[in-house]
Design an enzyme around this catalytic site. Structure first.
Site, PDB file in Angstrom:
ATOM      1  N   ASP A  51      22.658  -3.467  -1.710  1.00  0.00           N
ATOM      2  CA  ASP A  51      22.081  -2.537  -0.721  1.00  0.00           C
ATOM      3  C   ASP A  51      23.005  -1.329  -0.526  1.00  0.00           C
ATOM      4  O   ASP A  51      22.647  -0.368   0.160  1.00  0.00           O
ATOM      5  CB  ASP A  51      21.758  -3.239   0.603  1.00  0.00           C
ATOM      6  CG  ASP A  51      22.972  -3.868   1.258  1.00  0.00           C
ATOM      7  OD1 ASP A  51      24.067  -3.860   0.658  1.00  0.00           O
ATOM      8  OD2 ASP A  51      22.820  -4.381   2.394  1.00  0.00           O
ATOM      9  N   SER A  52      24.162  -1.334  -1.202  1.00  0.00           N
ATOM     10  CA  SER A  52      25.011  -0.133  -1.260  1.00  0.00           C
ATOM     11  C   SER A  52      24.227   1.025  -1.883  1.00  0.00           C
ATOM     12  O   SER A  52      24.616   2.179  -1.753  1.00  0.00           O
ATOM     13  CB  SER A  52      26.281  -0.414  -2.068  1.00  0.00           C
ATOM     14  OG  SER A  52      25.974  -1.004  -3.310  1.00  0.00           O
ATOM     15  N   GLU A 122      24.020 -11.516   3.557  1.00  0.00           N
ATOM     16  CA  GLU A 122      25.346 -11.461   4.174  1.00  0.00           C
ATOM     17  C   GLU A 122      25.452 -12.390   5.380  1.00  0.00           C
ATOM     18  O   GLU A 122      24.588 -12.398   6.240  1.00  0.00           O
ATOM     19  CB  GLU A 122      25.643 -10.020   4.639  1.00  0.00           C
ATOM     20  CG  GLU A 122      25.805  -9.052   3.491  1.00  0.00           C
ATOM     21  CD  GLU A 122      26.188  -7.637   3.949  1.00  0.00           C
ATOM     22  OE1 GLU A 122      26.510  -7.440   5.149  1.00  0.00           O
ATOM     23  OE2 GLU A 122      26.155  -6.734   3.104  1.00  0.00           O
ATOM     24  N   GLU A 189      34.323 -10.333   0.376  1.00  0.00           N
ATOM     25  CA  GLU A 189      34.657  -8.900   0.427  1.00  0.00           C
ATOM     26  C   GLU A 189      35.710  -8.620   1.501  1.00  0.00           C
ATOM     27  O   GLU A 189      35.655  -9.172   2.611  1.00  0.00           O
ATOM     28  CB  GLU A 189      33.383  -8.077   0.728  1.00  0.00           C
ATOM     29  CG  GLU A 189      33.691  -6.584   0.838  1.00  0.00           C
ATOM     30  CD  GLU A 189      32.463  -5.679   0.830  1.00  0.00           C
ATOM     31  OE1 GLU A 189      31.329  -6.185   0.720  1.00  0.00           O
ATOM     32  OE2 GLU A 189      32.670  -4.449   0.937  1.00  0.00           O
TER      33      GLU A 189
END
Ligand code: KIV
Length: 286
Positions: A51-52, A122, A189
């Site tokens: 989704d970046s 996430e 991350e």
């Protein structure tokens, strides 16, 4: 019109990724478009339609600008350009948090409309129920713990995780929750290196690091960061393997000069044939 797929051996599936735990490191990159997927596919084990894309290609300030339709359109493009890599599509913020039923419906739409191999979402303990429900529906899931870009507003910025005993314990609980819920792998991350390494040792599914640790079972980077195309801030954990900003700016500068001085188009870039009886393109493809 359907696009011709590149030739391939066999596509790597989530189960093959899971079995690479502790083996040769998994090579993962994001991809958002058909041509980039074509170029990366022979070199990677996994392509993530992250989704970046909302930030990298669409210019949004955060990944919260991604929508389900946006992820599906880019997922379709990447699937058209890849034949070998395991393709995972991110579930955007708002498409899974409120209930397991919504999570399954959104994941089903992504898989049905793109043909991708898995979805990623996430969170850890807080979304373990959603992961378990999606897995129970037959859709493989990749987890994502640590720094969570979709929570940037809630967290008050991009903060490295695992600096205190409390956050280390929370990270470990998240990793175990994702593993127990049935994810086939998990992205870690933005965490302290030793914490990511410790999680990697303690769970049975592959960990994919980004700003995490060289001891993870694999690594992932955002493609535009990796090739030096990112025009805004580049995170500290990125290594640029090329300088496409310079290559593109230089090409644009040369093109602009040649158009202005009328040296482009030259003789090789125009059609200078003699007069024909019709305007058909036979033997004269552009
Ligand atoms: O959206 C994304 O690109 C990601 C990677 C940073 C793992 O989630």
């Amino acid at each position: 019109m359907a696009t011709k797929l590149p030739t391939t051996d066999i596509r790597i599936g989530p189960e093959l990724i899971r079995r690479r735990k502790g083996g040769i490191p998994l090579v993962c990159l994001t991809a958002y478009t058909y041509p980039v997927a074509r170029l990366l596919d022979p070199h990677v084990d996994l392509l993530l339609v992250g989704d970046s894309v909302a930030m990298v290609l669409h210019g949004h300030e955060t990944t919260l600008g991604a929508s389900l339709d946006m992820m599906i359109a880019h997922g379709q493009a990447v699937m058209r350009g890849s034949a070998r890599a395991c393709v995972v599509v991110d579930m955007p913020a708002g498409s899974y948090e409120v209930s397991a039923a919504l999570a399954v419906a959104s994941a089903r739409r992504i898989v049905d409309e793109t043909g991708c191999q898995a979805v990623k979402l996430e969170g850890g303990v807080d979304i373990a129920g959603q992961i378990a429900a999606i897995v129970a529906a037959g859709i493989p899931v990749m987890g994502h713990i640590g720094l969570l870009p979709q929570s940037v507003e809630k967290d008050g910025g991009y903060k490295i995780k695992g600096r205190t005993d409390e956050t280390v314990a929370a990270l470990m609980a998240d990793a175990r929750a994702v593993e127990k819920a049935g994810a086939f792998s998990v992205v870690i991350e933005g965490t302290i290196e030793a914490v990511a390494a410790d999680i990697t040792r303690r769970i049975a599914i592959p960990t994919i690091g980004i700003g995490a640790s060289g001891d993870c079972d694999g690594q992932i980077l955002v493609i535009d960061d990796m090739v030096g195309l990112t025009v805004d801030r580049v995170p500290k954990f990125v290594k640029e393997y090329a300088d496409l900003r310079r290559v593109i700016a230089h090409a644009a500068e040369r093109y602009a000069a040649e158009v202005r001085e009328r040296t482009f188009p030259g003789p090789n870039h125009v059609f200078s044939g003699s007069k024909a009886s019709s305007d058909s393109n036979d033997g004269d493809e552009p």
